[in-house]
Each structure stands twice: as structure tokens, then as C-alpha cells.
Design a protein around this motif. Sequence first.
Motif, PDB file in Angstrom:
ATOM      1  N   GLY A 137       0.843  -1.189   0.000  1.00 51.68           N
ATOM      2  CA  GLY A 137       0.000   0.000   0.000  1.00 51.68           C
ATOM      3  C   GLY A 137       0.876   1.236   0.000  1.00 51.68           C
ATOM      4  N   TYR A 138       0.250   2.395  -0.218  1.00 51.98           N
ATOM      5  CA  TYR A 138       1.017   3.637  -0.180  1.00 51.98           C
ATOM      6  C   TYR A 138       0.139   4.762   0.338  1.00 51.98           C
ATOM      7  CZ  TYR A 138      -1.280   5.855  -4.234  1.00 51.98           C
ATOM      8  OH  TYR A 138      -2.196   6.447  -5.072  1.00 51.98           O
ATOM      9  N   VAL A 139       0.792   5.816   0.823  1.00 53.01           N
ATOM     10  CA  VAL A 139       0.100   7.021   1.287  1.00 53.01           C
ATOM     11  C   VAL A 139       0.913   8.221   0.840  1.00 53.01           C
ATOM     12  CG1 VAL A 139      -0.719   8.346   3.269  1.00 53.01           C
ATOM     13  CG2 VAL A 139      -0.855   5.848   3.315  1.00 53.01           C
ATOM     14  N   LEU A 140       0.251   9.193   0.241  1.00 55.72           N
ATOM     15  CA  LEU A 140       0.908  10.448  -0.110  1.00 55.72           C
ATOM     16  C   LEU A 140       1.082  11.283   1.158  1.00 55.72           C
ATOM     17  CD1 LEU A 140       1.932  12.154  -2.538  1.00 55.72           C
ATOM     18  CD2 LEU A 140      -0.345  13.199  -2.605  1.00 55.72           C
ATOM     19  N   ARG A 192      -7.547  12.220   1.114  1.00 48.32           N
ATOM     20  CA  ARG A 192      -6.430  12.625   1.976  1.00 48.32           C
ATOM     21  C   ARG A 192      -5.269  11.646   1.924  1.00 48.32           C
ATOM     22  NH1 ARG A 192      -8.159  11.491   8.252  1.00 48.32           N
ATOM     23  NH2 ARG A 192      -8.987   9.398   7.981  1.00 48.32           N
ATOM     24  N   GLN A 193      -5.538  10.381   1.598  1.00 49.26           N
ATOM     25  CA  GLN A 193      -4.468   9.387   1.555  1.00 49.26           C
ATOM     26  C   GLN A 193      -3.692   9.409   0.240  1.00 49.26           C
ATOM     27  OE1 GLN A 193      -4.191   8.407   4.610  1.00 49.26           O
ATOM     28  NE2 GLN A 193      -5.163   6.414   4.879  1.00 49.26           N
ATOM     29  N   THR A 194      -4.366   9.770  -0.854  1.00 46.85           N
ATOM     30  CA  THR A 194      -3.750   9.642  -2.179  1.00 46.85           C
ATOM     31  C   THR A 194      -3.672  10.933  -2.974  1.00 46.85           C
ATOM     32  OG1 THR A 194      -5.916   9.017  -3.085  1.00 46.85           O
ATOM     33  CG2 THR A 194      -4.463   7.227  -2.381  1.00 46.85           C
ATOM     34  N   GLY A 195      -4.466  11.933  -2.618  1.00 48.71           N
ATOM     35  CA  GLY A 195      -4.436  13.198  -3.344  1.00 48.71           C
ATOM     36  C   GLY A 195      -5.248  13.170  -4.626  1.00 48.71           C
ATOM     37  N   VAL A 196      -5.220  14.293  -5.346  1.00 48.96           N
ATOM     38  CA  VAL A 196      -5.967  14.431  -6.606  1.00 48.96           C
ATOM     39  C   VAL A 196      -5.051  15.104  -7.637  1.00 48.96           C
ATOM     40  CG1 VAL A 196      -8.220  14.580  -5.473  1.00 48.96           C
ATOM     41  CG2 VAL A 196      -6.900  16.663  -5.874  1.00 48.96           C
ATOM     42  N   GLY A 197      -5.475  15.087  -8.884  1.00 52.39           N
ATOM     43  CA  GLY A 197      -4.730  15.800  -9.922  1.00 52.39           C
ATOM     44  C   GLY A 197      -3.687  14.943 -10.620  1.00 52.39           C
ATOM     45  N   PRO A 198      -2.996  15.516 -11.598  1.00 52.73           N
ATOM     46  CA  PRO A 198      -2.052  14.768 -12.441  1.00 52.73           C
ATOM     47  C   PRO A 198      -0.917  14.100 -11.668  1.00 52.73           C
ATOM     48  CG  PRO A 198      -2.558  16.906 -13.415  1.00 52.73           C
ATOM     49  CD  PRO A 198      -3.165  16.910 -12.058  1.00 52.73           C
ATOM     50  N   TYR A 199      -0.316  14.811 -10.728  1.00 50.95           N
ATOM     51  CA  TYR A 199       0.797  14.215  -9.991  1.00 50.95           C
ATOM     52  C   TYR A 199       0.315  13.025  -9.162  1.00 50.95           C
ATOM     53  CZ  TYR A 199       4.539  13.519  -6.623  1.00 50.95           C
ATOM     54  OH  TYR A 199       5.518  12.947  -5.837  1.00 50.95           O
ATOM     55  N   ALA A 200      -0.786  13.198  -8.451  1.00 50.41           N
ATOM     56  CA  ALA A 200      -1.329  12.110  -7.634  1.00 50.41           C
ATOM     57  C   ALA A 200      -1.726  10.930  -8.518  1.00 50.41           C
ATOM     58  CB  ALA A 200      -2.533  12.609  -6.832  1.00 50.41           C
ATOM     59  N   TRP A 201      -2.306  11.219  -9.691  1.00 52.94           N
ATOM     60  CA  TRP A 201      -2.696  10.152 -10.619  1.00 52.94           C
ATOM     61  C   TRP A 201      -1.463   9.371 -11.073  1.00 52.94           C
ATOM     62  CZ3 TRP A 201      -1.525   8.708 -15.580  1.00 52.94           C
ATOM     63  CH2 TRP A 201      -2.385   7.784 -16.189  1.00 52.94           C
ATOM     64  N   MET A 202      -0.386  10.091 -11.385  1.00 49.88           N
ATOM     65  CA  MET A 202       0.842   9.428 -11.836  1.00 49.88           C
ATOM     66  C   MET A 202       1.403   8.509 -10.742  1.00 49.88           C
ATOM     67  SD  MET A 202       4.556  11.090 -12.742  1.00 49.88           S
ATOM     68  CE  MET A 202       4.759  11.511 -11.000  1.00 49.88           C
ATOM     69  N   ILE A 203       1.425   8.999  -9.500  1.00 55.37           N
ATOM     70  CA  ILE A 203       1.932   8.190  -8.396  1.00 55.37           C
ATOM     71  C   ILE A 203       1.094   6.920  -8.247  1.00 55.37           C
ATOM     72  CG2 ILE A 203       2.186   8.089  -5.882  1.00 55.37           C
ATOM     73  CD1 ILE A 203       4.377   9.669  -7.241  1.00 55.37           C
ATOM     74  N   LEU A 207       4.460  20.473  -5.923  1.00 59.61           N
ATOM     75  CA  LEU A 207       3.856  19.195  -6.300  1.00 59.61           C
ATOM     76  C   LEU A 207       2.800  18.768  -5.285  1.00 59.61           C
ATOM     77  CD1 LEU A 207       7.035  17.233  -7.467  1.00 59.61           C
ATOM     78  CD2 LEU A 207       5.169  18.057  -8.916  1.00 59.61           C
ATOM     79  N   LEU A 208       3.089  19.017  -4.019  1.00 63.42           N
ATOM     80  CA  LEU A 208       2.136  18.634  -2.977  1.00 63.42           C
ATOM     81  C   LEU A 208       0.848  19.434  -3.086  1.00 63.42           C
ATOM     82  CD1 LEU A 208       2.138  16.634  -0.609  1.00 63.42           C
ATOM     83  CD2 LEU A 208       2.848  18.518   0.870  1.00 63.42           C
ATOM     84  N   GLN A 209       0.963  20.729  -3.337  1.00 59.79           N
ATOM     85  CA  GLN A 209      -0.223  21.565  -3.485  1.00 59.79           C
ATOM     86  C   GLN A 209      -1.016  21.189  -4.735  1.00 59.79           C
ATOM     87  OE1 GLN A 209       1.634  25.400  -3.357  1.00 59.79           O
ATOM     88  NE2 GLN A 209       1.926  25.349  -1.133  1.00 59.79           N
ATOM     89  N   GLU A 210      -0.316  20.755  -5.768  1.00 63.76           N
ATOM     90  CA  GLU A 210      -1.015  20.285  -6.974  1.00 63.76           C
ATOM     91  C   GLU A 210      -1.878  19.070  -6.659  1.00 63.76           C
ATOM     92  OE1 GLU A 210       0.234  17.775 -10.878  1.00 63.76           O
ATOM     93  OE2 GLU A 210       1.446  19.566 -10.493  1.00 63.76           O
ATOM     94  N   ALA A 211      -1.377  18.232  -5.738  1.00 67.84           N
ATOM     95  CA  ALA A 211      -2.105  17.017  -5.368  1.00 67.84           C
ATOM     96  C   ALA A 211      -3.116  17.256  -4.253  1.00 67.84           C
ATOM     97  CB  ALA A 211      -1.118  15.937  -4.940  1.00 67.84           C
ATOM     98  N   ARG A 212      -3.116  18.457  -3.693  1.00 64.55           N
ATOM     99  CA  ARG A 212      -4.016  18.767  -2.582  1.00 64.55           C
ATOM    100  C   ARG A 212      -4.960  19.915  -2.913  1.00 64.55           C
ATOM    101  NH1 ARG A 212      -3.947  14.238   0.368  1.00 64.55           N
ATOM    102  NH2 ARG A 212      -1.880  13.687   1.169  1.00 64.55           N
ATOM    103  N   GLY A 213      -5.300  20.052  -4.175  1.00 66.34           N
ATOM    104  CA  GLY A 213      -6.259  21.074  -4.574  1.00 66.34           C
ATOM    105  C   GLY A 213      -5.791  22.476  -4.323  1.00 66.34           C
ATOM    106  N   GLY A 214      -4.474  22.720  -4.424  1.00 70.91           N
ATOM    107  CA  GLY A 214      -3.933  24.059  -4.227  1.00 70.91           C
ATOM    108  C   GLY A 214      -3.548  24.373  -2.803  1.00 70.91           C
ATOM    109  N   LYS A 215      -3.819  23.449  -1.873  1.00 70.00           N
ATOM    110  CA  LYS A 215      -3.495  23.661  -0.459  1.00 70.00           C
ATOM    111  C   LYS A 215      -2.337  22.758  -0.045  1.00 70.00           C
ATOM    112  CE  LYS A 215      -7.730  22.555   0.571  1.00 70.00           C
ATOM    113  NZ  LYS A 215      -8.977  22.276   1.332  1.00 70.00           N
TER     114      LYS A 215
END
Length: 361
Positions: free
Chosen positions: A263-266, A312-323, A295-303
Motif C-alpha cells: 500500500g502507499y500514502v501520499l 487525503r491518503q492519495t491526493g488528486v490531480g495529475p501528480y497524484a494520478w501518476m503516483i 507538487l504537494l499543493q497540486e495534489a491537494r487542490g492548491g493547499k
Amino acid sequence: MDDPAYRVDTDRRRGRGSSANPTGRYEPAMRESFDDGWDIEDELPPLPTEVIIEKPRTIITRNDSPDIGYDRSINPYRGCEHGCSYCFARPTHAFQGLSSGLDFETKIFAKPNAADLLEKELRASNYEPKVIALGSNTDPYQPVERRFRITRGILEVLDRANHPVGIVTKSALVTRDIDILSRMADRQLAKVAISITTLDPKLARRMEPRAASPAKRLETVRKLAEAGIPVTVLVAPIIPAINDHEIEDILKAAHAAGAQDAGYVLLRLPHDLKDLMRDWLVEHYPDKLNHVFSLLQEARGGKDYDAQWGVRQTGVGPYAWMIGRRFETAAERLGLNKRSWKLRTDLFAPPAKETGQLSLF
């Protein structure tokens, strides 16, 4: 965080993960260190670990989060001497009136009566058995466990009661309890997840100063697997631009050692942890600070952090999708997460109550 007075002298905090000890977020007054010309700092010894005995009335904690696969957990300790710079549990020390910085890793609350409380709670007439998680907040096998053996006492109770348990740790000390865990695994009552954040010992030393080395954790995976105990590897947390390039290598090494699931967690940065993480990056990787948070803010909706369930465990957006795709592809290639291992609850038998009456025969 860029104020020099905010940080604790390097020699005093040698072997600690945080570089600062900010005031707890619930405290009415703020502490600030300053140079008064007396050079007292030169006389102060390195920060010791202080263990504070806590006597709770209950030991099983309940939760209703849809992000995690259990509804109850036990934390034998508050705070964690491993000192992981990124630990999402750091802000919980504020509830004790303490800092999420160095206080979290130097002031440890221990619960020596945990096993007795657990027996009492398992004996309740309305108790329904479900998997209990050990290590959901702080590590149940952190260094002070060698002295207090609270986690082992909890396992002894669960073993006698045929109660399922899932453990998360980054400590090799878990192998001490292979005798209990292997017995429980034979009855489908135990599994262990080992967190491996990096294979680089230098990075591990900076991020997780008092946790087992990466090589020791892989050895721990191997020992547990050889004893017949189901092992999961957790690539957690994944920190953008710091260890995200290691996902495939960590999974490959853990699988070779005997891990069957993964498993993994961002990286999660609740409350003041975001400031502590910035401070850690300024000290160790100043050239990467802006890139990591971009990169973290990209995966956290700008925050810096989004606590919303489901993301909260995996994030959103292109970077999170790639991970996520990299992790899934590597896990599938290695044959991880192919089995269905469900811990049993049908064997549970409440602990017998001690009556104090002697046997007639």
C-alpha cells in the motif's frame, strides 16, 4: 519558521527528527527562545527521552473513517521516539499541552495498564470482535517498548482470546514477538505491515533518525514471512521530489524479502506539521523546498493539505494520478495484492474473569 530563534541547537537535538519545538496550537501563551548573552545554551545537555506514565480508563479507540480498513485501534504510546520528520501524528501532542516538534519525540506517554484494560473491554457482554489495529497513530514497537513491553502484553491478551490484530510498524523489534504472532497467524488472526519510506540509509537517517534502517526493515519482512506471518509493505509516506522516485525499487526489494501485499500514502501535513516539514526541508534540502510544496499543493487542490475523506491518503490531480498508476503497475508486475487474506473473528472467546477462588481439586 525562518526565524533562527525558532530552531533548537543542532548538538542538543542530535538524533532527533524535528529541528524545532514550537508552542502547541492550543496553548494560551507562546514560547520564544532568544540570546540573552549568558551562553546558557552551551551548558545544556542533549535532549533526553522522558517517559510519562499514563493511566487511561479505556484502551480501545473507535473511529468511523472510510479511508481505513478498521474501526478500532490501540495505541500503547503517545508520541514516538522514532522522530520521523513527516509523522502525521505529531499534532496530536497538542492535546497534552505539548509541541508537535521535539516534544513529540522526547516526551513519550506510556500506558502500562493497557493489557488489563483490554481484557476488561473484551470481556464486556456487548463486545463484538473485529480487527484491532496496533500502530495506527504511533509505533507500538518504538524504542521504549524494549523496556515497557506493553505491546507484547496486548498481544498476549489477544492471543488468549483468539482476537484478530493488524500491526503497522517500522521497527525490527516486532520480530521479538514472532512466537506470539506466528501462533496467531496459524489461526488467521495476525498480519503485519512494515513501513519502508526509502532504501537510502542517508535519507532515512535524516527523516527517521531513530527508526530501523532500510536494510533492517527488509530483514524484518523476511523474518516475519519465513515465520508464516502475512506481511504488507507500506510505501508511506511518498514525499514529492524526495522519495517518490523509489516506489518501484522499494516494492521490488520488499517483494523479494517476502511481502505479499502493498500500500502507499501520499504525504499528509495536518495542522502545524506543514510548518515543521518546511523547516526540515530548509535544513536538509533547501533547494527542493519550493518544488516539494508545488507538487504537494497540486495534489491537494492548491493547499498544503486536504483532510477530505477519500482523497487525503492519495491526493488528486495529475501528480497524484501518476503516483497511483506507478504504484499499481509495479505492484501488479510483482504479483502483489493478488491474494485475499481476511482475518478471522469467529474464533473469539472472551477472556475468563479472574474470581480469586481456589480450585477444590
